[in-house]
Design an enzyme around this catalytic site. Structure first.
Site: not given
Ligand code: ADP
Length: 448
Positions: A15, A34, A43, A156, A242, A255, A258, A279, A382-383, A422, A425, A427-428
């Site tokens: 995302a 990050e 992801t 953040v 899951h 999945e 299957r 699931r 899982h989610h 959920r 397929g 979530a992506v």
């Molecule tokens: P999505 O599938 O919704 O894109 P992901 O789990 O793949 O979510 O990615 C979310 C990312 O955000 C992870 O890499 C996680 O480490 C990062 N993250 C979570 N909280 C924070 C934060 N407070 N500041 C910076 N990065 C963060």
């Protein structure tokens, strides 16, 4: 002197990366923050693929599908708890999101099916075992091409919300230095909270002790950060387990196995449920077995068509033997029961009618070509379907459904789209569809 960006993207999963790329292409100066030391979030672990109906790839394969059917099946799979407006947007935007990926060099041209769906609509890479790594490496190429700034090992901690609008964010790096960034838009794409055991158990005490498939960073911090500026949440207790997780490594068994024709067999050597149910239901049936685990069973024909199967063999998850009898021996399973199970299932495949459990999809081959394979699995967290509330422009909403200006959210941090369960397929699809929208809208807000 605080640095200035137009859009700060929090999180580098699917995302966040999609949002950053789109915001940059709208003309915004973008920073990705990050907290982990590598890009990709949870992801990167995504296995099966991306759902979409009425796509070019489906047409190429002669698969007839409709957005309406996709909507109805997702709603049913989600126990009719899904936010209908967000779900409608999701279904409408899905084929465009598949094309957006293709335009960015990320082609998902193979198609399979997941539990709860009646049509092959899960788009996968043709030459990779899992969608996650393929997707993240493709998105990272696009981030690099645009020279988008990325700060790793930096969290953040707070959004600055002043005079009714986002003004920036506060960061903390791994040397405990704090930093302020000025920005009119923030996209919170921090993922779910499956790896935050306290938070999972707070909402679902019975999930104490379950393994999780998620990466360490899935702690739900984005939810707290947005709540601090007034965001509302929804469906926080809706947490998906899951059904097929290898328990010693917490590794997800996709999945797609299957979906490629595998079945589930108990320690007693019997099928016990429709493997292609959703699931939540499949997980509940495994937990109800006396031993609380089961085996994913397939044969050589299924293996040949599934790259993921070879990956599981390489990882040492798979027992194999030339004959069903030898496989049963290795698993300590009653041979007569196991053989009878395979024979009975193979008759159902011939008739395309499952008299025992009503499986209607992915009865692709009789399981009759050695070697035969089995992976021992049990459910894992899982989610997290719950999260912050947004509108169809990905703007974060407060409890009275008023927009928190400049605050956008996309991906698993958002609640409501998937309702009570959920679909594999989805979530992506969610992260790409709403990631693109969040990037576009965040850029427009900042540049207005
Ligand atoms: P999505 O599938 O919704 O894109 P992901 O789990 O793949 O979510 O990615 C979310 C990312 O955000 C992870 O890499 C996680 O480490 C990062 N993250 C979570 N909280 C924070 C934060 N407070 N500041 C910076 N990065 C963060």
């Amino acid at each position: 002197q605080p640095q200035h960006y137009d859009v700060v993207v929090v999180g580098s999963g699917g995302a966040g990366l999609a949002a950053a790329i789109q915001a940059c292409d709208e003309g915004a100066r973008v920073l990705i923050v990050e907290k982990m030391s590598s890009i990709g979030g949870n992801t990167i672990k995504a296995s099966v693929g991306m759902n979409a109906a009425e796509t070019r790839y489906q047409k190429l394969k002669g698969i007839e599908d409709s957005k309406e059917l996709f909507y109805q099946e997702t709603l049913k799979g989600g126990h009719f708890k899904n936010n209908p407006v967000l779900l409608r947007e999701f279904v409408e935007q899905a084929p465009q999101a598949i094309e957006w990926l293709a335009e960015h060099g990320i082609e998902l041209s193979d198609i399979t099916i997941t539990g709860g769906m009646s049509i092959d609509r899960t788009h996968r890479p043709a030459d990779a075992s899992a969608v996650g790594g393929f997707l993240i490496s493709g998105l990272v190429k696009n981030v690099n091409k645009r020279n988008i700034d990325v700060m790793l090992d930096t969290s953040v901690t707070q959004i600055r919300y002043e005079n009714g609008a986002v003004a920036g964010v506060e960061l903390l790096n791994d040397e405990n230095e704090s930093l302020v960034i000025n920005a009119k838009s923030v996209v919170v794409a921090t993922g779910g909270f499956s790896a935050n055991r306290d938070m999972v158990v707070k909402y679902r005490p019975e999930l104490d002790g379950f393994v999780t498939t998620n990466h360490k960073g899935a702690t739900g911090s984005g939810i707290a950060i947005l709540e601090a500026i007034g965001a509302a949440t929804v469906d926080m207790g809706e947490i998906q387990i899951h059904p097929t997780v290898e328990q010693t490594t917490s590794y997800l068994i996709s999945e797609s196995i299957r979906g490629g024709g595998a079945i589930l067999v108990s320690q007693a050597g019997n099928r016990f449920f429709n493997e292609m149910e959703t699931r939540d239901k499949v997980s509940a049936q495994i937990i109800a077995l006396p031993e609380k685990y089961a085996y994913v069973v397939f044969d050589e024909q299924v293996r040949l068509k599934n790259k993921a199967a070879d990956e599981y063999i390489a990882r040492g998850f798979v027992e194999s033997a030339e004959s069903p009898r030898k496989l049963a021996d290795k698993l300590g399973m009653d041979y007569h029961a196991f053989l009878a199970t395979l024979e009975r299932y193979n008759v159902f495949v011939d008739k395309q009618y499952d008299e025992d459990f009503g499986r209607k999809t992915a009865m692709r081959h009789p399981l009759n070509q050695g070697p035969f394979y089995a992976i021992r699995i049990a459910p894992g967290v899982h989610h997290t379907m719950g999260g912050v509330t947004i509108d169809t422009d990905t703007q974060v909403l407060d409890a009275s459904k008023a927009v928190l200006k400049g605050a956008f959210a996309a991906g698993e941090v958002v609640g409501g789209i998937h309702g009570g369960n959920r679909i594999g397929g989805n979530a992506v699809a969610d992260i790409i569809i709403f990631g693109i929208l969040a990037g576009r809208n965040a850029a427009h807000n900042a540049l207005r």
